[in-house]
Write a protein that holds these residues in place. Structure first.
Motif, PDB file in Angstrom:
ATOM      1  N   ILE A  82       0.844  -1.195   0.000  1.00 29.93           N
ATOM      2  CA  ILE A  82       0.000   0.000   0.000  1.00 29.93           C
ATOM      3  C   ILE A  82       0.880   1.246   0.000  1.00 29.93           C
ATOM      4  CG2 ILE A  82      -1.826   1.251   1.216  1.00 29.93           C
ATOM      5  CD1 ILE A  82      -2.676  -1.446   2.414  1.00 29.93           C
ATOM      6  N   ASP A  83       0.938   1.877  -1.155  1.00 29.56           N
ATOM      7  CA  ASP A  83       1.715   3.099  -1.343  1.00 29.56           C
ATOM      8  C   ASP A  83       0.750   4.275  -1.365  1.00 29.56           C
ATOM      9  OD1 ASP A  83       3.276   5.201  -2.202  1.00 29.56           O
ATOM     10  OD2 ASP A  83       4.320   4.051  -3.740  1.00 29.56           O
ATOM     11  N   LEU A 141      -6.590  -8.880  -2.016  1.00 21.59           N
ATOM     12  CA  LEU A 141      -7.015  -9.979  -1.152  1.00 21.59           C
ATOM     13  C   LEU A 141      -6.927  -9.597   0.321  1.00 21.59           C
ATOM     14  CD1 LEU A 141      -5.340 -13.016  -2.973  1.00 21.59           C
ATOM     15  CD2 LEU A 141      -7.779 -12.502  -2.853  1.00 21.59           C
ATOM     16  N   TYR A 142      -5.866  -8.894   0.693  1.00 23.85           N
ATOM     17  CA  TYR A 142      -5.691  -8.487   2.081  1.00 23.85           C
ATOM     18  C   TYR A 142      -6.785  -7.516   2.508  1.00 23.85           C
ATOM     19  CZ  TYR A 142      -3.637  -6.206   6.168  1.00 23.85           C
ATOM     20  OH  TYR A 142      -3.431  -5.673   7.411  1.00 23.85           O
ATOM     21  N   LEU A 143      -7.047  -6.493   1.683  1.00 24.35           N
ATOM     22  CA  LEU A 143      -8.035  -5.486   2.039  1.00 24.35           C
ATOM     23  C   LEU A 143      -9.450  -6.046   2.051  1.00 24.35           C
ATOM     24  CD1 LEU A 143      -6.714  -2.386   0.045  1.00 24.35           C
ATOM     25  CD2 LEU A 143      -6.528  -2.814   2.505  1.00 24.35           C
ATOM     26  N   SER A 144      -9.712  -7.066   1.248  1.00 21.59           N
ATOM     27  CA  SER A 144     -11.071  -7.618   1.165  1.00 21.59           C
ATOM     28  C   SER A 144     -11.529  -8.228   2.485  1.00 21.59           C
ATOM     29  CB  SER A 144     -11.142  -8.679   0.061  1.00 21.59           C
ATOM     30  OG  SER A 144     -10.389  -9.830   0.407  1.00 21.59           O
ATOM     31  N   LYS A 145     -10.597  -8.545   3.357  1.00 19.23           N
ATOM     32  CA  LYS A 145     -10.941  -9.184   4.642  1.00 19.23           C
ATOM     33  C   LYS A 145     -11.113  -8.166   5.765  1.00 19.23           C
ATOM     34  CE  LYS A 145      -7.295 -11.804   4.495  1.00 19.23           C
ATOM     35  NZ  LYS A 145      -6.275 -12.823   4.867  1.00 19.23           N
ATOM     36  N   ARG A 154     -10.096  -0.254   5.771  1.00 15.30           N
ATOM     37  CA  ARG A 154      -9.630  -0.148   4.383  1.00 15.30           C
ATOM     38  C   ARG A 154      -9.422   1.313   3.986  1.00 15.30           C
ATOM     39  NH1 ARG A 154     -13.600  -4.230   3.196  1.00 15.30           N
ATOM     40  NH2 ARG A 154     -14.957  -2.659   2.250  1.00 15.30           N
ATOM     41  N   THR A 155     -10.381   2.152   4.351  1.00 17.39           N
ATOM     42  CA  THR A 155     -10.275   3.580   4.019  1.00 17.39           C
ATOM     43  C   THR A 155      -9.048   4.196   4.669  1.00 17.39           C
ATOM     44  OG1 THR A 155     -12.677   3.784   3.805  1.00 17.39           O
ATOM     45  CG2 THR A 155     -11.434   5.813   4.181  1.00 17.39           C
ATOM     46  N   TRP A 156      -8.838   3.861   5.928  1.00 14.94           N
ATOM     47  CA  TRP A 156      -7.683   4.409   6.663  1.00 14.94           C
ATOM     48  C   TRP A 156      -6.363   3.968   6.030  1.00 14.94           C
ATOM     49  CZ3 TRP A 156      -4.646   1.709  10.751  1.00 14.94           C
ATOM     50  CH2 TRP A 156      -3.743   2.568  11.380  1.00 14.94           C
ATOM     51  N   LEU A 157      -6.256   2.672   5.675  1.00 20.47           N
ATOM     52  CA  LEU A 157      -5.008   2.161   5.107  1.00 20.47           C
ATOM     53  C   LEU A 157      -4.708   2.783   3.747  1.00 20.47           C
ATOM     54  CD1 LEU A 157      -5.179  -1.658   5.972  1.00 20.47           C
ATOM     55  CD2 LEU A 157      -3.810   0.107   7.080  1.00 20.47           C
ATOM     56  N   PHE A 210      -7.873   2.437  16.289  1.00 21.66           N
ATOM     57  CA  PHE A 210      -6.740   1.674  15.791  1.00 21.66           C
ATOM     58  C   PHE A 210      -5.613   1.656  16.818  1.00 21.66           C
ATOM     59  CE2 PHE A 210      -8.668   3.745  11.977  1.00 21.66           C
ATOM     60  CZ  PHE A 210      -9.298   2.604  11.491  1.00 21.66           C
ATOM     61  N   ILE A 211      -5.095   0.476  17.059  1.00 19.74           N
ATOM     62  CA  ILE A 211      -3.976   0.346  17.993  1.00 19.74           C
ATOM     63  C   ILE A 211      -2.704   0.918  17.368  1.00 19.74           C
ATOM     64  CG2 ILE A 211      -2.527  -1.287  19.249  1.00 19.74           C
ATOM     65  CD1 ILE A 211      -4.944  -3.124  19.467  1.00 19.74           C
ATOM     66  N   ALA A 212      -2.510   0.663  16.069  1.00 18.39           N
ATOM     67  CA  ALA A 212      -1.323   1.144  15.371  1.00 18.39           C
ATOM     68  C   ALA A 212      -1.396   2.661  15.208  1.00 18.39           C
ATOM     69  CB  ALA A 212      -1.198   0.473  14.009  1.00 18.39           C
ATOM     70  N   THR A 213      -0.249   3.306  15.165  1.00 18.02           N
ATOM     71  CA  THR A 213      -0.197   4.758  15.035  1.00 18.02           C
ATOM     72  C   THR A 213      -0.198   5.198  13.580  1.00 18.02           C
ATOM     73  OG1 THR A 213       2.220   4.698  15.115  1.00 18.02           O
ATOM     74  CG2 THR A 213       1.054   4.995  17.200  1.00 18.02           C
ATOM     75  N   SER A 214       0.048   4.275  12.648  1.00 23.59           N
ATOM     76  CA  SER A 214       0.080   4.614  11.232  1.00 23.59           C
ATOM     77  C   SER A 214      -0.334   3.402  10.412  1.00 23.59           C
ATOM     78  CB  SER A 214       1.496   5.044  10.818  1.00 23.59           C
ATOM     79  OG  SER A 214       2.378   3.939  10.904  1.00 23.59           O
ATOM     80  N   PRO A 215      -0.803   3.619   9.162  1.00 21.03           N
ATOM     81  CA  PRO A 215      -1.119   2.484   8.296  1.00 21.03           C
ATOM     82  C   PRO A 215       0.068   1.551   8.092  1.00 21.03           C
ATOM     83  CG  PRO A 215      -2.077   4.484   7.397  1.00 21.03           C
ATOM     84  CD  PRO A 215      -1.202   4.911   8.553  1.00 21.03           C
ATOM     85  N   GLU A 216       1.274   2.131   7.999  1.00 20.13           N
ATOM     86  CA  GLU A 216       2.465   1.296   7.799  1.00 20.13           C
ATOM     87  C   GLU A 216       2.690   0.363   8.980  1.00 20.13           C
ATOM     88  OE1 GLU A 216       2.644   4.901   5.374  1.00 20.13           O
ATOM     89  OE2 GLU A 216       2.399   4.600   7.526  1.00 20.13           O
ATOM     90  N   GLU A 217       2.494   0.879  10.192  1.00 17.85           N
ATOM     91  CA  GLU A 217       2.657   0.042  11.378  1.00 17.85           C
ATOM     92  C   GLU A 217       1.581  -1.042  11.430  1.00 17.85           C
ATOM     93  OE1 GLU A 217       2.699   0.325  16.285  1.00 17.85           O
ATOM     94  OE2 GLU A 217       2.501   2.143  15.071  1.00 17.85           O
ATOM     95  N   PHE A 218       0.367  -0.689  11.052  1.00 15.00           N
ATOM     96  CA  PHE A 218      -0.743  -1.647  11.044  1.00 15.00           C
ATOM     97  C   PHE A 218      -0.424  -2.821  10.117  1.00 15.00           C
ATOM     98  CE2 PHE A 218      -4.713  -3.429   9.583  1.00 15.00           C
ATOM     99  CZ  PHE A 218      -5.525  -3.436  10.714  1.00 15.00           C
ATOM    100  N   VAL A 219       0.013  -2.513   8.887  1.00 12.91           N
ATOM    101  CA  VAL A 219       0.330  -3.569   7.921  1.00 12.91           C
ATOM    102  C   VAL A 219       1.510  -4.404   8.417  1.00 12.91           C
ATOM    103  CG1 VAL A 219       1.168  -4.023   5.589  1.00 12.91           C
ATOM    104  CG2 VAL A 219      -0.633  -2.326   5.958  1.00 12.91           C
ATOM    105  N   TRP A 220       2.529  -3.735   8.939  1.00 15.04           N
ATOM    106  CA  TRP A 220       3.706  -4.443   9.457  1.00 15.04           C
ATOM    107  C   TRP A 220       3.296  -5.457  10.526  1.00 15.04           C
ATOM    108  CZ3 TRP A 220       9.074  -4.675   8.950  1.00 15.04           C
ATOM    109  CH2 TRP A 220       9.760  -5.275  10.025  1.00 15.04           C
ATOM    110  N   ASN A 221       2.526  -5.010  11.506  1.00 17.59           N
ATOM    111  CA  ASN A 221       2.130  -5.893  12.599  1.00 17.59           C
ATOM    112  C   ASN A 221       1.303  -7.077  12.105  1.00 17.59           C
ATOM    113  OD1 ASN A 221       3.426  -4.297  14.505  1.00 17.59           O
ATOM    114  ND2 ASN A 221       1.603  -3.072  14.938  1.00 17.59           N
TER     115      ASN A 221
END
Length: 226
Positions: A49-50, A66-70, A76-79, A89-100
């Protein structure tokens, strides 16, 4: 090894064969799929996600779709946009969310990057090349947010990448649909990784020289981005 058994269901002595699949044809888990003359590696979907790429373009990437569909619509909007719709959201950023979500075990994730490259290089396995490509892209897209928190992971990743690129020409890889218009996904990922290293704070943890080593590896890889 434990990694091959745990993550891919492979046992000692079993024959590994290239997958017949191209891009992810379904949402597969990390289990080995039996075919007639051996077992093929299958991989989980990895989103790339860029924030600089339009949502419609992002969704052309199978792993991202496939990832976003779940996920729930607000997530999804936030990411995709970075705009919170009121979710907690527990994560502070979309990048952290995807990483975790993707890097649940750092050692296994790095081992999969090494394995998928070997499977592509020696078995010409298309699905392994796609997994390697997507894993590197995801790590590079998360680097600015996560590198300072996980310097040893990124040091191992970039050291592995340096060894891998010594085996094959970087300009061989020309096709990627989430590269912001850039034709070479390897160059794009290297620029992000090296840029994140350049932006590292000079401070470091006591007794931890990972940050200095990261900058050294980054300087070595920069020549490939020109």
């Amino acid at each position: 090894s434990d990694f091959l058994g745990t993550c891919h269901g492979l046992k000692h002595g079993e024959k590994l064969v290239p997958s017949s699949d191209g891009e992810h044809s379904s949402d597969r888990n990390q289990q080995a799929s039996a075919i007639e003359d051996g077992k093929s590696l299958v991989y989980p979907s990895i989103p790339c996600i860029d924030g600089e790429v339009p949502a419609r373009h992002l969704m052309q990437h199978t792993g991202t779709r496939l990832y976003l569909s779940k996920l729930p619509p607000d997530v999804r909007t936030w990411l995709i946009s970075g705009v919170s719709m009121g979710g907690n959201f527990i994560a502070t950023s979309p990048e952290e969310f995807v990483w975790n979500a993707v890097v649940s075990n750092e050692e296994h994730f790095l081992a999969d990057i090494a394995l998928s490259f070997e499977a592509f290089l020696f078995l010409h396995c298309q699905s392994s090349m796609e997994h390697w490509r997507d894993a590197l892209a995801m790590c590079s897209l998360s680097a600015e947010a996560m590198l300072a928190r996980h310097p040893r992971f990124y040091l191992k990743l970039m050291s592995t990448l340096r060894s891998q690129l010594a085996c094959i020409e970087a300009d061989f890889f020309q096709d990627v649909e989430y590269s912001s218009g850039e034709g070479n996904f390897i160059v794009q990922a290297l620029r992000r990784l090296c840029g994140a290293c350049d932006g590292l704070n000079k401070r470091k943890r006591h007794g931890d020289d990972s940050l200095d080593k990261l900058k050294s590896v980054s300087q070595n890889l920069k020549s490939l981005t020109n």
